[in-house]
Scaffold this motif. Structure first.
Motif, PDB file in Angstrom:
ATOM      1  N   ARG A 165      -7.930  11.466   6.157  1.00 51.96           N
ATOM      2  CA  ARG A 165      -8.821  12.526   5.687  1.00 51.96           C
ATOM      3  C   ARG A 165      -8.459  12.891   4.257  1.00 51.96           C
ATOM      4  O   ARG A 165      -7.286  12.857   3.881  1.00 51.96           O
ATOM      5  CB  ARG A 165      -8.677  13.772   6.570  1.00 51.96           C
ATOM      6  CG  ARG A 165      -9.150  13.566   8.010  1.00 51.96           C
ATOM      7  CD  ARG A 165     -10.660  13.409   8.051  1.00 51.96           C
ATOM      8  NE  ARG A 165     -11.184  13.110   9.369  1.00 51.96           N
ATOM      9  CZ  ARG A 165     -11.515  11.893   9.789  1.00 51.96           C
ATOM     10  NH1 ARG A 165     -11.343  10.844   9.012  1.00 51.96           N
ATOM     11  NH2 ARG A 165     -12.025  11.710  10.983  1.00 51.96           N
ATOM     12  N   TYR A 169     -16.125  10.427  21.160  1.00 58.80           N
ATOM     13  CA  TYR A 169     -16.150  11.889  21.216  1.00 58.80           C
ATOM     14  C   TYR A 169     -16.124  12.414  22.648  1.00 58.80           C
ATOM     15  O   TYR A 169     -15.680  13.526  22.893  1.00 58.80           O
ATOM     16  CB  TYR A 169     -17.394  12.427  20.488  1.00 58.80           C
ATOM     17  CG  TYR A 169     -17.381  12.219  18.992  1.00 58.80           C
ATOM     18  CD1 TYR A 169     -16.227  11.812  18.326  1.00 58.80           C
ATOM     19  CD2 TYR A 169     -18.529  12.452  18.229  1.00 58.80           C
ATOM     20  CE1 TYR A 169     -16.220  11.618  16.957  1.00 58.80           C
ATOM     21  CE2 TYR A 169     -18.527  12.267  16.854  1.00 58.80           C
ATOM     22  CZ  TYR A 169     -17.373  11.850  16.224  1.00 58.80           C
ATOM     23  OH  TYR A 169     -17.377  11.678  14.870  1.00 58.80           O
ATOM     24  N   GLU A 171     -19.885   8.680  23.751  1.00 56.09           N
ATOM     25  CA  GLU A 171     -20.161  10.110  23.550  1.00 56.09           C
ATOM     26  C   GLU A 171     -20.614  10.817  24.818  1.00 56.09           C
ATOM     27  O   GLU A 171     -20.637  12.038  24.865  1.00 56.09           O
ATOM     28  CB  GLU A 171     -21.251  10.284  22.468  1.00 56.09           C
ATOM     29  CG  GLU A 171     -20.770   9.927  21.068  1.00 56.09           C
ATOM     30  CD  GLU A 171     -21.827  10.144  19.998  1.00 56.09           C
ATOM     31  OE1 GLU A 171     -22.971  10.498  20.353  1.00 56.09           O
ATOM     32  OE2 GLU A 171     -21.491   9.962  18.813  1.00 56.09           O
TER      33      GLU A 171
HETATM   34  P1  C2E Z   1     -13.429   3.101  12.163  1.00 57.55           P
HETATM   35  O1  C2E Z   1     -12.115   2.422  11.990  1.00 57.55           O
HETATM   36  O2  C2E Z   1     -14.492   2.379  12.923  1.00 57.55           O
HETATM   37  O3  C2E Z   1     -13.091   4.487  12.830  1.00 57.55           O
HETATM   38  C1  C2E Z   1     -13.874   5.091  13.818  1.00 57.55           C
HETATM   39  C2  C2E Z   1     -14.803   6.092  13.206  1.00 57.55           C
HETATM   40  O4  C2E Z   1     -15.774   6.481  14.189  1.00 57.55           O
HETATM   41  C3  C2E Z   1     -14.106   7.389  12.790  1.00 57.55           C
HETATM   42  O5  C2E Z   1     -14.838   7.922  11.698  1.00 57.55           O
HETATM   43  C4  C2E Z   1     -14.303   8.262  14.018  1.00 57.55           C
HETATM   44  O6  C2E Z   1     -14.208   9.632  13.755  1.00 57.55           O
HETATM   45  C5  C2E Z   1     -15.720   7.874  14.419  1.00 57.55           C
HETATM   46  N1  C2E Z   1     -15.964   8.101  15.832  1.00 57.55           N
HETATM   47  C6  C2E Z   1     -15.100   7.995  16.836  1.00 57.55           C
HETATM   48  N2  C2E Z   1     -15.685   8.270  18.005  1.00 57.55           N
HETATM   49  C7  C2E Z   1     -16.984   8.554  17.732  1.00 57.55           C
HETATM   50  C8  C2E Z   1     -18.112   8.925  18.545  1.00 57.55           C
HETATM   51  O7  C2E Z   1     -18.053   9.040  19.773  1.00 57.55           O
HETATM   52  N3  C2E Z   1     -19.278   9.130  17.909  1.00 57.55           N
HETATM   53  C9  C2E Z   1     -19.408   9.010  16.556  1.00 57.55           C
HETATM   54  N4  C2E Z   1     -20.614   9.256  16.033  1.00 57.55           N
HETATM   55  N5  C2E Z   1     -18.368   8.664  15.771  1.00 57.55           N
HETATM   56  C10 C2E Z   1     -17.163   8.440  16.354  1.00 57.55           C
HETATM   57  P2  C2E Z   1     -14.083   8.309  10.358  1.00 57.55           P
HETATM   58  O8  C2E Z   1     -12.805   8.990  10.676  1.00 57.55           O
HETATM   59  O9  C2E Z   1     -15.103   9.023   9.535  1.00 57.55           O
HETATM   60  O10 C2E Z   1     -13.702   6.946   9.699  1.00 57.55           O
HETATM   61  C11 C2E Z   1     -14.672   6.105   9.194  1.00 57.55           C
HETATM   62  C12 C2E Z   1     -14.082   4.779   8.747  1.00 57.55           C
HETATM   63  O11 C2E Z   1     -13.202   4.951   7.630  1.00 57.55           O
HETATM   64  C13 C2E Z   1     -13.215   4.116   9.809  1.00 57.55           C
HETATM   65  O12 C2E Z   1     -14.043   3.500  10.731  1.00 57.55           O
HETATM   66  C14 C2E Z   1     -12.406   3.160   8.959  1.00 57.55           C
HETATM   67  O13 C2E Z   1     -13.160   2.003   8.668  1.00 57.55           O
HETATM   68  C15 C2E Z   1     -12.229   3.939   7.663  1.00 57.55           C
HETATM   69  N6  C2E Z   1     -10.869   4.521   7.651  1.00 57.55           N
HETATM   70  C16 C2E Z   1     -10.448   5.710   8.153  1.00 57.55           C
HETATM   71  N7  C2E Z   1      -9.116   5.880   7.934  1.00 57.55           N
HETATM   72  C17 C2E Z   1      -8.682   4.764   7.287  1.00 57.55           C
HETATM   73  C18 C2E Z   1      -7.391   4.323   6.782  1.00 57.55           C
HETATM   74  O14 C2E Z   1      -6.359   4.977   6.914  1.00 57.55           O
HETATM   75  N8  C2E Z   1      -7.360   3.098   6.152  1.00 57.55           N
HETATM   76  C19 C2E Z   1      -8.480   2.314   6.011  1.00 57.55           C
HETATM   77  N9  C2E Z   1      -8.354   1.139   5.396  1.00 57.55           N
HETATM   78  N10 C2E Z   1      -9.693   2.699   6.483  1.00 57.55           N
HETATM   79  C20 C2E Z   1      -9.795   3.899   7.114  1.00 57.55           C
END
Ligand code: C2E
Ligand code: CA
Ligand code: CA
Length: 344
Positions: free
Chosen positions: A129, A326, A307
Motif C-alpha cells: 500500500r 473478500y 466474494e
Molecule cells: P494480485 O496479486 O492479483 O492481488 C490480488 C488483488 O485482488 C488485490 O488487490 C486484492 O485486494 C484484490 N482482491 C482480493 N480479493 C478480492 C475480491 O474478492 N474481490 C475483488 N474485487 N478484489 C479482490 P490490490 O491489493 O489492489 O493489488 C493489486 C495488484 O497490485 C496485485 O494483484 C499485484 O499484481 C500488485 N501488487 C500488490 N502488491 C504488490 C507487491 O508488493 N509487489 C508487486 N510486484 N506487485 C504488487
C-alpha cells in the motif's frame, strides 16, 4: 514524422491504413522475410497544439499509448492523455521521495487464504500500500507499473520481501504451518542480486524457505528469456515455492501447465465472477478443467476473488485447494490480522 497539410481524421486514418498494409506484408532483405509493425501517434495543428514543439510532444504521447495498447495501431491525441502523463510524472517523483525517505508512506496489508476443506486460514498474501499527501491512497494497480518503469521496484520489492518474511516469522508462533505469499515483479527476477538477497533474508530471520511462496504473473512463465528461466531454477533449488499469478488473463494455455515450474496456480478473479449463475457454464468449466489438469501434474490451485457464499460453494465443489477473496476477508493490517485469527 509525417506532416499532412489540411488532413482531417478520416484522411489520417486512411494514410495510416496504407502504411500499415505496406509494412505488414513480408519484405525480403538478404533472402530473409521480415514483417514490420507500425505504431502511430497523431496530433492535429490548431486542435491539439499551435506550435511545432507542442504538436510533436502531443504526437509522442499518443504514440506511447499506441505502444502500450499492444503496438501496430494508431492513436489520436487527447487532453486526457496529457492529464494521465502529468499524473504519472508527479506520482513517480513522489514515489521516489518515499523511497529516499526510508520507504516512508509504504506499508503492507495481508489478505488471508483458506484451505477449501476446512476453511481454516493456511496463509496470507502480502499486498503493498502507498499513499501521499496530495493524492491520498493510490492503488497498487497504478503505482506498481510506475515503480517498474523507473526501476524503483527493485529496492521496494526487497523491502516488501523483508517485511513479509519478518511478519511470517512472527506469525509462526501463532500458527506453525503458516505460509506467506509475496508478489514479485519480473524485473526483480532479472536483478542479479535477487536470489542472493532472498537467501540472505531467509537466513537473517531464520525462516525455513517452505514458508514462503513467490507469486509471479503468468507472462513470466511463458518467456524465452534465459535469465528468467535460470532464476526459476535457482529458486527451486532453494526450496522456495512458486505461484503462477492471475492465471487465465494473459497467454494461458492449458498445455503449458504440464511443463510449468509452478507449484501453485492462482486462477484470476475474472473467472469467478457470477460463477454461481446458471448461464456461466464457461467459467465453471474453465476453473474445473484447470484444477483437474493441475492436480494431475502435482500443482495445487488457489482461486482468487471469491466474494459470495455461492461462489465459495461452487469453487469448493470443483476441488480447489485454496480460496482467497473478500468473502473470506479483505486485506488486513498486521495487528487486525493477528486479532482476527489468533486473538492476540
Ligand atoms: P494480485 O496479486 O492479483 O492481488 C490480488 C488483488 O485482488 C488485490 O488487490 C486484492 O485486494 C484484490 N482482491 C482480493 N480479493 C478480492 C475480491 O474478492 N474481490 C475483488 N474485487 N478484489 C479482490 P490490490 O491489493 O489492489 O493489488 C493489486 C495488484 O497490485 C496485485 O494483484 C499485484 O499484481 C500488485 N501488487 C500488490 N502488491 C504488490 C507487491 O508488493 N509487489 C508487486 N510486484 N506487485 C504488487
Ligand atoms: Ca498476487
Ligand atoms: Ca492475482
Amino acid at each position: 514524422a509525417i506532416v499532412y497539410p489540411g488532413a482531417g481524421e478520416e484522411e489520417l486514418r486512411a494514410l495510416y491504413q496504407k502504411i500499415h498494409a505496406y509494412c505488414n506484408r513480408p519484405h525480403k532483405i538478404d533472402d530473409s522475410s521480415y514483417f514490420l509493425t507500425v505504431s502511430v501517434g497523431v496530433a492535429i495543428m490548431g486542435k491539439d497544439g499551435s506550435g511545432y514543439q507542442e504538436l510533436l510532444t502531443c504526437a509522442l504521447s499518443a504514440l506511447e499509448v499506441s505502444k502500450q495498447n499492444g503496438k501496430n495501431t494508431v492513436t489520436f491525441f487527447s487532453q486526457d492523455m496529457m492529464h494521465t502523463r502529468r499524473r504519472a510524472l508527479e506520482l513517480s517523483s513522489r514515489l521516489q521521495l518515499s523511497v529516499m525517505n526510508g520507504m516512508k508512506s509504504f506499508h503492507l496489508v495481508y489478505q488471508p487464504f483458506v484451505h477449501s476443506e476446512t476453511l481454516r486460514v493456511s496463509g496470507a498474501e502480502a499486498l503493498l500500500r502507498w499513499s501521499c499527501e496530495s493524492y491520498g491512497v493510490v492503488s497498487p494497480v497504478e503505482f506498481i507499473p510506475l515503480l517498474e518503469a523507473c526501476g524503483l521496484i527493485v529496492p521496494v520489492g526487497k523491502w516488501v520481501l523483508e517485511e513479509a518474511v519478518r511478519t511470517c516469522k512472527k506469525w509462526l508462533r501463532y500458527q506453525p504451518d503458516f505460509i506467506m505469499n509475496v508478489n514479485i515483479s519480473y524485473l526483480q527476477m532479472l536483478d542479479e542480486s535477487f536470489i542472493d538477497f532472498v537467501r540472505q533474508i531467509l537466513n537473517q530471520y531464520d525462516l525455513p524457505p517452505a514458508h514462503i511462496v513467490l507469486e509471479l504473473t503468468e507472462s513470466c512463465f511463458v518467456t524465452d528469456m534465459e535469465a528468467l528461466k535460470e532464476a526459476f531454477k535457482l529458486l527451486r533449488n532453494l526450496n522456495i515455492q512458486i505461484a503462477m499469478d492471475d492465471f487465465g488473463t494473459e497467454y494461458s494455455s492449458l498445455g503449458m501447465l504440464s511443463q510449468s515450474p509452478a507449484d501453485i496456480v492462482k486462477i484470476d478473479r475474472l473467472f469467478i465472477t457470477a460463477i454461481g449463475d446458471e448461464e456461466n457454464e464457461f467459467n465453471r468449466s474453465f476453473i474445473g478443467s484447470v484444477i483437474q489438469l493441475c492436480h494431475r501434474v502435482g500443482i495445487s490451485v488457489c482461486v482468487e476473488g471469491v466474494e459470495r457464499k455461492n461462489e465459495l460453494d461452487t469453487v469448493c465443489s470443483l476441488e480447489a485447494d485454496c480460496i482467497q477473496g473478500y468473502y473470506i476477508s479483505k486485506p488486513l493490517l498486521q495487528e487486525d490480522f493477528e486479532k482476527k485469527f489468533w486473538d492476540v
